[in-house]
Design a protein around this motif. Structure first.
Motif, PDB file in Angstrom:
ATOM      1  N   PHE A  26      -0.713 -17.119 -27.576  1.00 57.85           N
ATOM      2  CA  PHE A  26      -0.604 -15.729 -27.118  1.00 57.85           C
ATOM      3  C   PHE A  26       0.850 -15.261 -27.067  1.00 57.85           C
ATOM      4  O   PHE A  26       1.122 -14.079 -27.263  1.00 57.85           O
ATOM      5  CB  PHE A  26      -1.245 -15.572 -25.738  1.00 57.85           C
ATOM      6  N   PHE A  33      -2.134  -9.700 -30.479  1.00 56.34           N
ATOM      7  CA  PHE A  33      -3.131  -9.722 -29.413  1.00 56.34           C
ATOM      8  C   PHE A  33      -2.830  -8.774 -28.261  1.00 56.34           C
ATOM      9  O   PHE A  33      -3.663  -8.647 -27.348  1.00 56.34           O
ATOM     10  CB  PHE A  33      -3.267 -11.152 -28.850  1.00 56.34           C
ATOM     11  N   PHE A  37      -5.200  -7.010 -24.491  1.00 61.43           N
ATOM     12  CA  PHE A  37      -4.895  -6.931 -23.067  1.00 61.43           C
ATOM     13  C   PHE A  37      -4.739  -5.482 -22.624  1.00 61.43           C
ATOM     14  O   PHE A  37      -5.144  -5.119 -21.516  1.00 61.43           O
ATOM     15  CB  PHE A  37      -3.617  -7.720 -22.767  1.00 61.43           C
ATOM     16  N   ILE A  45     -10.469 -11.572 -25.845  1.00 60.36           N
ATOM     17  CA  ILE A  45      -9.406 -12.456 -25.369  1.00 60.36           C
ATOM     18  C   ILE A  45      -9.930 -13.879 -25.214  1.00 60.36           C
ATOM     19  O   ILE A  45      -9.281 -14.854 -25.624  1.00 60.36           O
ATOM     20  CB  ILE A  45      -8.832 -11.945 -24.033  1.00 60.36           C
TER      21      ILE A  45
END
Length: 211
Positions: A26, A33, A37, A45
């Motif tokens: 991450f 990514f 979030f 996720i």
């Protein structure tokens, strides 16, 4: 090492690899990514985390194969070179560090690009190796410094070769940190597991003698 302790050693190293890769993945690929979030897409996720964890298990297995291969090579080295083995390891360390710069620069440098950026990987490997070797000396003896540095530099680089040949930056960093952490974990924790194995053998011997 007894079979029971070896299984414990194997499984804990697997967990170290999986968890480390999940975290590092991450971080080094945050630009891929971050939107998950931002949009609170927790299922996505978790799926990415599960995938990274699985990749980390593969990295851990590669690390463990390298570790047990090194233990064999180290024994052969001591038997063949005897007191010269430390000197041979130092030469191999320098050779590998040089190759990490020279061959990657020759293979992947753009026209007019300088060689300085290619020292970054070498710095990471060398600093990690020196730190782990210093910790190994504290937990064992001074004679462990060169072998520990050799393992952290040379063996980690060999394990890292498939990704280095592709030269995909995100994968380079994604693989190297779990490898370094798994290798450091195995190197530093091995005496504890050897001691646990010795205790198990003593208990087993005591049971046999009592019967």
């Amino acid at each position: 090492m007894t079979s029971r302790v070896w299984v414990k050693f194997f499984l804990t190293t697997l967990l170290v690899g999986g968890i480390t890769t999940g975290i590092v993945g991450f971080i080094v690929r945050w630009n891929e990514f971050d939107h998950l979030f931002a949009n609170f897409e927790w299922l996505e996720i978790l799926s990415v985390l599960f995938w990274l964890f699985g990749v980390g298990l593969i990295f851990s297995i590669i690390s463990q194969m390298g570790f047990f291969a090194y233990l064999t090579v180290h024994r052969f080295g001591l038997g063949i070179f005897k007191s010269l083995w430390n000197g041979v390891q130092i030469i191999l360390i320098l050779f590998v560090l040089f190759d990490l710069v020279y061959f990657r620069y020759k293979a992947f440098a753009e026209p007019g690009e300088g060689v300085i950026p290619y020292f970054g990987l070498v710095a990471v490997i060398l600093i990690a190796g020196l730190l782990v070797a210093a910790l190994k000396v504290k937990t064992t003896n001074k004679g462990a410094f060169i072998p520990a540095l050799f393992f952290m530099v040379v063996v980690t680089t060999i394990e890292w070769v498939p990704v280095l040949r592709v030269n995909e930056e995100s994968w380079i960093w994604l693989m190297v940190f779990p490898l370094l952490i798994c290798n450091a974990y195995q190197l530093l924790i091995l005496p504890k597991y050897n001691q646990e194995s010795a205790i198990q053998r003593q208990r087993l011997a005591a049971k046999k003698s009592s019967t």
